[in-house]
Design a protein around this motif. Sequence first.
Motif: not given
Length: 778
Positions: A346-371
Amino acid sequence: MNLPPHVSRPLLLVVLLLAGAVSLHSQRVRGELHIAVHDEQGAALAPSAVLVSEANQVHLAFAVGPDGHYVARGLPFGLYRLDLVEQGFAAWSGLIAIRSEVPVHVTAMLGLAAVKTQVQVTDSATLVDPNRTGALYPIGRQAISEEVAAQPGRDISDLVDDLPGWLYEANGVLHPRGSEYDVQYVVDGLPITENRSPAFAPAFDADDVDSMRVLTAGYPAEYGRKLGGVIEITTENNAPSGLHGQMDAGGGSFSGFDSSAAVSYVRGANRFSASGNGFHTDRYLDPPVLANYTNRANADGFSAAYEHDFSESDRLLFSVTHNEVRFLTPNELVQQEAGQRQDLTNAETAGRIYFQHTFSPDLLASFSGSVRDSAATLSSNPLSTPVIVAQDRGYREGYARGDLAGHHGRHDWKVGIDSIFSPVHEQLAYSITDPSQFDPDTQQQFQFSSRRWDVEPSAYAQDQIRLGNWNVSAGLRFDHYGLVAHETAWSPRLGISRHFSSLGLLVHASYDRVFQTPAVENLLLASSPELDSLSSLVVRLPVRPARGNYYEAGITKALFGRLRLEANVFRRDFHNYSDDDVLLDTGVSFPIAFAEARIVGEEVRLQVPHWGRFSGYLSYANQSGIGHGPITGGLFLGSDAADVSDVSRFAVSQDQRNTFRAGLRLQAQRRIWLAMGAQYGSGLPAEVEDADPDFLQSQYGAAILNKVNLETGRVLPSFSVDAGAGVEFYRKESRSATFQIQAANLADRINVINFASLFSGTAVAAPRSVSARLRLTF
């Protein structure tokens, strides 16, 4: 890529539902704390700090930076106590609630030592999370670091198996509250829904894990696809500045040896980490006989991650992992006499990228993708019996997710979309060597090859509402499944709780509507028309997603300011209840489904996080599961095919009525600890219908057969006692040396986990064994 209409239309619906939430992000369900410390004149201070949550088993000690700032990452939602100590200033202590992925900002002003600036609070204030609405069990860093599994690759699953409602079956397969294979791991926000037991996938390296949370009810709407139980894993998020590392080497019974090494480097806004691990053992799976034939394994793996803060509002993370395990299938007596050897990888290889942005003290958005690329191969030598089998299967999964998380008044809300894009491939060939074990008209040789896309888009919205001492969690999820069957579902989730602060009591209840996709392992094989030629009688039914309604009610109570009592009652109702079967006697399993099932039970756990030098737990679970036909999905050949319309009731394979577990840890001296543990299970159902006792004894031996009640169809109760100890014989600043030892099944009792028909599921737990480990940190 051109998607077919049955995929493109649901995907378009998901996009339209959440057109405003376009940034992608994986499931984190973790928050972070931004700390700023200064004196009365506004000058920055760099005190030492401790962040504690007894309810989450978090104890984080750190030093605030010279600029007076620190960010504590990856914190499970809950209530925390923060202590700040700086020479010449009054100590500061306060309670802080982490309820959302939106960062919490705390500014602390330290007065002179003669001035009392903050009312002191104690750890008991964090024993009960006043806002929780469902059953949740945390596993902290101490428990993880002190676990030395008797069999490699099971450190994490052994810790989860100790929790109420979770049961082991053969080969380390975890079953939560009666669910078959429906376990979801969420590793640093990346959901993994395929089977992670040792026979199906490489293990996670426990040395990389900082903390875990285990859920069996009250699921946020962002969780889907596999919801028997959810295991949230968080790796190290708060490495100290500079260059630091850890090295482990261990070994023990069954010629076992394992090692790992990890290094981290933190400077300013940059964080880098890397690790590697490997092991060898002569007992990897749970063998069907006492002799433990052909059961060795070797494994290796590595991981690396880089994280950069562009500002306080923007963060980017890259990571890559690779793990591989090579092992043999343990033989039964007849297979060993024939000279069989079956090799698996059994073999497994994975890669991931993640980005987050805080717009304000009350709002956060982010991006993530993986293979993630996963592959499993199986080969048999010419002496294999009753069948020679070869297999090559796997998938290459692309995953993407998007969230917006916000806080407004009484509300902590979150919306998001995600999708899996996964080409699945399977190849199988077999040749029967002992026709007497099969129906006379079974095809003697067969080859199969198939490839198909799995596309699973989803969307969700959820809100956590605080109304004084009342809490309401509400969510709605949309799913589309499109591998073999094509179905969609809306899944509402609702939880409510009431906190009685004067009593230290939380009363909670929850309802979860779930839509669980079938196991991907060998699903194309079981669904293919090519298998209609295997026998004169073949029934092949598409395996549809399971649909279920989960109900739970419970309490959490603080006792004497030191103990936490958790008690839950639950019920689960399923349509298309998931199970598994084996193709002929090849050992190749595939998913099947029954019309309905109902699982009911009670769970009680008394935990002592810290009481003087002692800590420990005592738990009891009662579980009863009844399913009934007809069979609604899967592949059935010959005589098995004649039984698919049977509507009789049966005990599900996880129907264990009584389970007790206990553990006690003593900090004997400042650098020495001792521990004891015990487990009792009343026994799982056994497949012994129309069995010939003389034939079974010739295959398994009298010692195994004596552990099965053929009249009641139950495995006899199991019991084991374990012991462990550890000593830290060197520590200076961040450098330390620790030695640990653990002995399992001290009485060397024969414990049978499962008993099933020949070649398809009998398993014996490990005998008395000893494991030890040396750990160095710098």
